[in-house]
Design a protein around this motif. Structure first.
Motif, PDB file in Angstrom:
ATOM      1  N   ARG A 140       0.819  -1.220   0.000  1.00  0.00           N
ATOM      2  CA  ARG A 140       0.000   0.000   0.000  1.00  0.00           C
ATOM      3  C   ARG A 140       0.847   1.262   0.000  1.00  0.00           C
TER       4      ARG A 140
ATOM      5  N   GLU B  73       4.285 -10.020 -10.211  1.00  0.00           N
ATOM      6  CA  GLU B  73       2.935 -10.189 -10.737  1.00  0.00           C
ATOM      7  C   GLU B  73       2.910 -11.258 -11.836  1.00  0.00           C
TER       8      GLU B  73
ATOM      9  N   GLU C 192      -0.713   0.008 -10.761  1.00  0.00           N
ATOM     10  CA  GLU C 192      -1.445  -1.142 -11.269  1.00  0.00           C
ATOM     11  C   GLU C 192      -0.850  -2.455 -10.752  1.00  0.00           C
TER      12      GLU C 192
ATOM     13  N   LYS D  53      -1.764  -2.803  -7.087  1.00  0.00           N
ATOM     14  CA  LYS D  53      -3.181  -3.134  -6.955  1.00  0.00           C
ATOM     15  C   LYS D  53      -3.414  -4.622  -7.169  1.00  0.00           C
ATOM     16  N   PHE D  54      -2.782  -5.172  -8.206  1.00  0.00           N
ATOM     17  CA  PHE D  54      -2.926  -6.611  -8.470  1.00  0.00           C
ATOM     18  C   PHE D  54      -2.381  -7.427  -7.312  1.00  0.00           C
TER      19      PHE D  54
ATOM     20  N   ILE E  66      -1.939  -6.599  -4.164  1.00  0.00           N
ATOM     21  CA  ILE E  66      -2.789  -6.449  -2.979  1.00  0.00           C
ATOM     22  C   ILE E  66      -4.029  -7.330  -3.099  1.00  0.00           C
ATOM     23  N   ASN E  67      -4.661  -7.293  -4.262  1.00  0.00           N
ATOM     24  CA  ASN E  67      -5.895  -8.062  -4.456  1.00  0.00           C
ATOM     25  C   ASN E  67      -5.658  -9.566  -4.363  1.00  0.00           C
ATOM     26  N   ASN E  68      -4.471 -10.024  -4.763  1.00  0.00           N
ATOM     27  CA  ASN E  68      -4.205 -11.457  -4.820  1.00  0.00           C
ATOM     28  C   ASN E  68      -3.285 -11.963  -3.708  1.00  0.00           C
TER      29      ASN E  68
ATOM     30  N   TRP F 182      -4.601 -15.014  -1.749  1.00  0.00           N
ATOM     31  CA  TRP F 182      -4.369 -16.284  -2.463  1.00  0.00           C
ATOM     32  C   TRP F 182      -2.917 -16.714  -2.312  1.00  0.00           C
TER      33      TRP F 182
END
Length: 230
Positions: free
Chosen positions: A42, A99, A123, A126-127, A129-131, A134
């Motif tokens: 972040r 990524e 970008e 963001k990817f 953080i979102n994953n 998982w």
């Protein structure tokens, strides 16, 4: 005949080697490592934006909001660790590589963010953080990525606070094109804080001073834009 029971090897976090809590069993990384990595991700876009502004000032850019007297900001002694982080091969590429590895593990296409570093860094983060949920659960190589992100965050923070690191730093790829084949050299260039002279170890092209350094930066940026458009 009785056989001694084999000693149970309790699972450990791939990021810090701490034994996992019972509630964390089945994960590859512990929740504290996940939380620290999330915080670093972040913060990275903001750190990069500050570094990029600093690098612009080093290249003699006009200060935002400065009086339009026609004068330029006096040259600032180069901070190679700053310039290497914002250059091609810096923060954006290091995030992109993580990524791409995650996308490959998920069976997805490679990262589509191929614009300038300033466009790509938000970008990529963001990817990631979102994953991240998982990855800490199912991605076996997450330990190395946690360490790489920790190191990248530390380098950005140190560059902004002025901590100096001795030795050579990477400053992006050589943009020189072979006149016969049209192939770009793409050798990793390095520089030392002790000298402004930069020389490619492959094609032996030399940038001997700060004026040539600025030409090199423009060539690298043009090569990055050309690669993104290809």
């Amino acid at each position: 005949m009785n056989h001694p029971a084999q000693e149970y090897d309790w699972p450990a976090c791939a990021g810090c080697d701490r034994p996992l809590w019972e509630t964390e069993l089945g994960r590859h990384a512990c929740r504290p490592c996940e939380d620290k990595t999330l915080r670093r991700l972040r913060e990275l876009p903001g750190l990069f934006a500050q570094l990029n502004t600093t690098a612009s000032l080093m290249r003699g850019a006009r200060k935002v909001g400065a009086a339009t007297s026609g004068s330029r900001v006096p040259p600032i002694p180069p901070r190679l660790e700053v310039l290497s982080l914002v250059a091609a091969g810096g923060v954006a590429v290091r995030l992109r590589d993580i990524e791409d590895a995650w996308r490959a593990a998920l069976g997805w296409t490679v990262a589509p963010w191929r614009g300038s570093p300033a466009q790509a860094v938000p970008e990529h983060t963001k990817f990631l953080i979102n994953n991240l949920p998982w990855a800490v659960d199912d991605y076996e190589s997450i330990g190395q990525d946690i360490e790489d992100l920790r190191r990248l965050h530390a380098e950005c923070t140190a560059a902004l606070t002025g901590e100096r690191r001795p030795g050579r730093v990477n400053i992006g790829l050589c943009p020189v094109t072979d006149g016969e084949t049209g192939d770009r050299c793409n050798t990793q260039l390095t520089a030392s804080a002790a000298s402004p002279r930069i020389q490619c170890g492959n094609c032996e092209t030399e940038w001997p001073d700060m004026a040539a350094w600025r030409d090199l930066r423009r060539q690298q940026e043009a090569a990055t834009e050309h690669g993104a458009a290809a």
